[in-house]
Design an enzyme around this catalytic site. Sequence first.
Site, PDB file in Angstrom:
ATOM      1  N   CYS B  87      -3.068  -1.082   0.586  1.00  0.00           N
ATOM      2  CA  CYS B  87      -4.306  -0.411   0.984  1.00  0.00           C
ATOM      3  C   CYS B  87      -4.044   0.609   2.093  1.00  0.00           C
ATOM      4  O   CYS B  87      -3.425   1.635   1.848  1.00  0.00           O
ATOM      5  CB  CYS B  87      -5.342  -1.464   1.390  1.00  0.00           C
ATOM      6  SG  CYS B  87      -7.011  -0.803   1.483  1.00  0.00           S
ATOM      7  N   HIS B 187      -5.399  -5.645  -2.975  1.00  0.00           N
ATOM      8  CA  HIS B 187      -4.879  -6.560  -1.953  1.00  0.00           C
ATOM      9  C   HIS B 187      -4.327  -7.841  -2.580  1.00  0.00           C
ATOM     10  O   HIS B 187      -5.094  -8.785  -2.790  1.00  0.00           O
ATOM     11  CB  HIS B 187      -6.007  -6.958  -0.999  1.00  0.00           C
ATOM     12  CG  HIS B 187      -6.403  -5.889  -0.039  1.00  0.00           C
ATOM     13  ND1 HIS B 187      -5.911  -5.830   1.241  1.00  0.00           N
ATOM     14  CD2 HIS B 187      -7.250  -4.847  -0.169  1.00  0.00           C
ATOM     15  CE1 HIS B 187      -6.435  -4.786   1.865  1.00  0.00           C
ATOM     16  NE2 HIS B 187      -7.250  -4.173   1.035  1.00  0.00           N
ATOM     17  N   GLU B 189      -2.745 -10.238  -1.238  1.00  0.00           N
ATOM     18  CA  GLU B 189      -2.930 -11.403  -0.362  1.00  0.00           C
ATOM     19  C   GLU B 189      -4.324 -12.000  -0.506  1.00  0.00           C
ATOM     20  O   GLU B 189      -4.547 -13.151  -0.163  1.00  0.00           O
ATOM     21  CB  GLU B 189      -2.638 -11.030   1.099  1.00  0.00           C
ATOM     22  CG  GLU B 189      -3.741 -10.266   1.832  1.00  0.00           C
ATOM     23  CD  GLU B 189      -3.779  -8.773   1.512  1.00  0.00           C
ATOM     24  OE1 GLU B 189      -3.057  -8.339   0.596  1.00  0.00           O
ATOM     25  OE2 GLU B 189      -4.542  -8.042   2.182  1.00  0.00           O
TER      26      GLU B 189
END
Lengths: 74, 218
Positions: B87, B187, B189
Amino acid sequence: MLKPGISDVQGQVVERSLPALGWENVSGVRVGKHLEFEVEGMSLDLLKAQVEQMCERFLANTVIESYRVDIREA
Amino acid sequence: MKPRIAVVVFPGSNCEQDVVHALRSEGADADYAWHGDADLGGADGVVLPGGFAHGDYLRTGAIARFSPVMDAVRALADDGKPVLGICNGFQILAEAHLVSGALIKNEGLRFLCVWTDITVEDTDTIATRACEKGQRLRIPINHYEGNYRADGQPRVAFRYVDNPNGAWENIAGVSNDAGNVVGLMPHPERASHELLGSADGRFILTSLIESCCVPSRT
């Protein structure tokens, strides 16, 4: 300023808003950034070269943006 | 071997804890590195996490790319070691010209925080080696400036199935020519456990970790 060919969605939204206010003859709206600053030195040519370097390296992203430098003596 | 991965914290980063937690859960020795540090302490790989580094002033990533740590990131990249930008981290890598192209405002002029499906286009990068070509991953995005514009012909790592932001050629992530520097808008994660709604991000995180364990790619 975003280069020609890079779609400027902000400009498009501004352009679409203008007819509603009565201005129907406007097209090609582009939204850019305007930076003002003071820079000190003896030679306008050298200062212009310095500011252009600043634009190339930092102030503009030349992948997507073009820039124009306008220097005036104080 | 437990690879050491540095997760860089810039003023304004906000995903670094999630990234460190997710990488540790996958078995990596992940820890924070401050953007003002001149070296990464011999890390095997580095992640630039999401957020708003330096307030995203001027342009996203424009100021962060000149943070002292970026010399060390570039050295790691030149060494063929894994560098992943997520990002805002992708935006920083683009500004630093470590990957090609640039990210401009989303086509709809809206901040997008939504789930996306992306496909793996290239399995020979540090972020995709554990994936299969064409594999579909469900991973969320969270950005205002994710509309990818190319500068030449980028090496595409990921594409959106349904383009959410106007990105050129549906591009969600690219790599450098060597495949050891990857930037992506989604993302991983945030999709690292079933409890979060998807664990597909683990393919990307484990790819990174495995890549840290093999000799440099140059």
